[in-house]
Design an enzyme around this catalytic site. Structure first.
Site, PDB file in Angstrom:
ATOM      1  N   GLU A 156       0.827  -1.215   0.000  1.00 21.80           N
ATOM      2  CA  GLU A 156       0.000   0.000   0.000  1.00 21.80           C
ATOM      3  C   GLU A 156       0.856   1.258   0.000  1.00 21.80           C
ATOM      4  OE1 GLU A 156      -3.087   0.036  -0.582  1.00 21.80           O
ATOM      5  OE2 GLU A 156      -3.862  -1.928  -0.004  1.00 21.80           O
ATOM      6  N   ASP A 162      -4.054 -10.250  -8.515  1.00 22.87           N
ATOM      7  CA  ASP A 162      -4.356  -9.263  -9.564  1.00 22.87           C
ATOM      8  C   ASP A 162      -3.203  -8.439 -10.149  1.00 22.87           C
ATOM      9  OD1 ASP A 162      -4.220  -7.921  -7.116  1.00 22.87           O
ATOM     10  OD2 ASP A 162      -6.228  -7.073  -7.199  1.00 22.87           O
ATOM     11  N   ARG A 166       0.408   3.650  -3.272  1.00 18.73           N
ATOM     12  CA  ARG A 166      -0.279   4.933  -3.044  1.00 18.73           C
ATOM     13  C   ARG A 166       0.723   6.073  -2.856  1.00 18.73           C
ATOM     14  NH1 ARG A 166      -6.000   3.585  -0.076  1.00 18.73           N
ATOM     15  NH2 ARG A 166      -5.862   1.350  -0.314  1.00 18.73           N
ATOM     16  N   GLU A 200     -12.103  -0.643 -10.427  1.00 25.31           N
ATOM     17  CA  GLU A 200     -11.675  -1.604 -11.472  1.00 25.31           C
ATOM     18  C   GLU A 200     -12.582  -1.644 -12.701  1.00 25.31           C
ATOM     19  OE1 GLU A 200     -11.834  -2.330  -8.199  1.00 25.31           O
ATOM     20  OE2 GLU A 200      -9.677  -2.373  -7.761  1.00 25.31           O
TER      21      GLU A 200
END
Ligand code: DMJ
Length: 639
Positions: free
Chosen positions: A269, A402, A273, A536
């Site tokens: 993360e 993913d 980010r 998404e």
């Protein structure tokens, strides 16, 4: 010898031991040998600099210590920190402990050679001081004669040259356009302003806005870092030409963004980010503050790679550098989507700093992945950072897997199509996914199932809906015979994800939807009916639009805008909802930072001309932060 002299009233030692002359001689010989050995050891044993200081002039000591620590950089962190006069080598500088002792040596040599070519490293050996000044990094020898490095110019990323290498203006050329598209784009811009203004008013400096209670949320993913929404929003504000708001965000980063924190952070993360957001902001604006913060933060993540394989652990304390695996990850494993989603950002950290260490870390991950056997060519989601073997055979293109796949094709694109290893890994993985996971429902919807040791779970997560966009992105570059096939596959998956929205009462999609027991593209469990402002599905609309220019994608995007306005907009921001299958949903009181970074950005780009953040020049990281394609140089990425 003084000790052996006979003292009055006391027998000499040998005599006291009752020895005769030949024995005395032998004893003295033994004793003098022992003394010579001890004395020599002071100089010969590793890390004897403290003793050497007693015997050598000060200047010689420092350089001896410095050269010994650099020539023996394989010594553990503890050996380098024993010398208290020298700056402590940060734990980040320690390299992964590999099973074979030869491997780290080779890696270190390679690293040092690369560092010599690229410029001063960010991690300096003990005996040199590191400075970070306005984003530029210089290594100064602590003492001693000037080194070769001192005579060379410091490494400097040439921002102007990079800007000249772009093929399209970042915010597009703005030719005449139809008024409806413009109005829709302006609507998305207004939503962004509303989301930002409320965050600023009620939660600036916290990580995310709680729009119902009008306060801030800190959360436990960012290790004490603050302002996730600020950093995630920077590039969206810039692209949307919300100048004043961009300046507010920039000011916060300059004045209040503190990296000296001490808490447990998700490596993944923080990377996608914060580092992604800062890198994108730097590349878009050239403001040094974004670059220097990205590099500083990048260094804080490096200790997570200190594992026997170099596969990083998922959680890191940004203060101490200690790292560990998620408690929920089986048997201390690392997660594919986490350690496989660092490549783009880390290559840019090397590019901007001139320090190859970041690129080396991610290239090593790739090496480990290439070495390990893949069941049916598939990549399971859990890998041991200790052995480098899979821990469990769960395969998913949704959560846990993913963005690993996303970063393979994007690594190739970002390398200006030179990183053929990444392209091959992507092609092979997609082929295996298609063979084993892609299915068609009774009603004719194409979906991607999950795989548990050979058994299929006919479920698709919202997260997996990014794959329509990914396959579209790759389709353009597939061989002629496969191209149309992949365009069709991308369109079918995007259509299925659209169905998951269209079949709900709110016209927003659930967290997961299923294709079993007569169900098609709908959630069957209460716990899967929520929508948390995820991007998404609109991400895939954006890529499909750019690939095909079929107006239905813009239409579908506009349906999402209307649904967001109707069900997620509240008095003080946007909120997720708990159930997409009711027209009066309750709100979860959270405006996720990715809503500003991704959902609104992709919606905006859907209503822009293709040359705004053109895919010729940019790849989006998995948090939708644009990183430039390497038209000029990423030396470290492809060898
Ligand atoms: C984002 O933080 C990123 O897109 C990540 O890859 C997956 N999930 C969220 C949004 O849903």
């Amino acid at each position: 010898m003084v000790l052996l002299r006979k003292l009055p009233g006391m027998p000499g030692w040998p005599a006291a031991l009752g020895l005769r002359l030949p024995q005395k001689f032998l004893f003295l010989l033994f004793l003098s040998g022992l003394l010579t050995l001890c004395f020599g050891a002071l100089f010969l044993l590793p890390d004897s600099s403290r003793f050497k200081r007693l015997f050598l002039p000060r200047r010689a000591t420092a350089s001896a210590a410095s050269s010994s620590s650099s020539s023996a950089s394989s010594s553990s962190a503890s050996s380098s920190t024993r010398d208290t006069d020298l700056p402590r080598s940060p734990p980040a500088a320690a390299e992964p402990r590999h099973a074979s002792p030869a491997a780290p040596r080779r890696l270190r040599e390679k690293l040092r050679t690369a560092a010599r070519m690229a410029g001063p490293p960010a991690h300096t050996a003990p005996g040199s001081r590191q400075q970070v000044q306005g984003g530029e990094r210089r290594a100064e020898p602590a003492t001693g004669a000037p080194s070769a490095r001192e005579t060379r110019a410091p490494y400097r990323f040439d921002y102007e040259r990079f800007r000249r290498s772009l093929r399209h203006p970042v915010r597009g050329r703005r030719p005449g356009e139809d008024p409806e598209t413009r109005a829709r784009r302006m609507k998305v811009k207004e939503m962004m302003k509303f989301a930002w203004d409320n965050y600023k008013q009620y939660a600036l400096g916290k990580n995310e806005l709680r729009p119902l209670t009008k306060n801030g949320h800190i959360g436990n993913m960012f290790g004490g870092l603050r302002g996730a929404t600020v950093v995630d929003a920077l590039d969206t504000l810039y692209i949307m030409e919300l100048e004043e708001e961009f300046q507010e965000a920039k000011k916060w980063v300059e004045k209040s963004f503190d990296l000296n924190v001490n808490g447990e952070a998700s490596l993944f993360e923080v990377n996608i980010r914060y580092i992604g957001g800062l890198l994108a902001a730097y590349y878009l604006t050239g403001e040094e503050v974004f670059k220097s913060k990205a590099l500083e933060l990048g260094e804080k993540l490096l200790p997570a790679f200190n594992t026997p394989t170099g596969i990083p652990r998922g959680v890191i304390n940004l203060g101490s550098g200690m790292s560990w695996s998620w408690g929920w990850a089986s048997a201390g494993s690392s997660i594919l989507a986490e350690f496989g989603t660092l490549h783009l950002e880390f290559l840019h950290l090397s590019e901007l700093s001139g320090n190859p260490v970041f690129a080396e870390k991610v290239m090593n991950i790739r090496k480990v992945l290439n070495r390990v056997e893949k069941p049916q060519g598939l990549y399971p989601n859990f890998l041991s950072p200790v052995t480098g073997n899979w821990v469990q055979h769960h395969v998913s293109i949704g959560g846990l897997g993913d963005s690993f796949y996303e970063y393979l094709i994007k690594s190739w694109l970002m390398s200006d199509k030179k990183d053929s290893e990444a392209k091959k890994m992507y092609d092979d993985a997609l082929e295996a996914i298609e063979k084993h996971l892609v299915k068609k429902s009774a009603g004719g919807l194409t979906y991607i199932a999950e795989w548990r040791g050979g058994i299929l779970d006919h479920k698709m997560g919202h997260l997996a809906c990014f794959s329509g966009g990914m396959i579209a992105l790759g389709a353009e570059h597939a061989g002629e015979e496969r191209k149309q096939h992949y365009v069709d596959l991308a369109a079918e998956i995007t259509n299925t994800c659209h169905e998951s929205y269209a079949r709900s009462d709110t016209k927003l999609g659930p967290e997961a939807f299923r294709f079993d027991a007569g169900t098609e593209a709908m959630a069957t469990r209460l716990s899967e009916r929520y929508y948390i402002l995820r991007p998404e599905v609109v991400e895939s609309y954006m890529y499909m639009w750019r690939l095909t220019h079929d107006p239905k994608y813009r239409q579908w995007g506009w349906e999402v805008v209307k649904a967001l306005e109707k069900h997620c907009r509240v008095e003080a921001g946007f909120s997720g909802i708990r159930d997409v299958y009711t027209t009066t949903p309750t709100h979860d009181n959270m405006q996720q930072s990715f809503f500003l970074a991704e959902t609104l950005k992709y919606l905006y780009l859907l209503f822009c001309e293709d040359d705004v953040l053109s895919l010729d020049d940019w790849v989006f990281n998995t948090e939708a932060h644009p990183l430039p394609v390497n038209h000029t140089n990423f030396k470290a990425s492809v060898q």
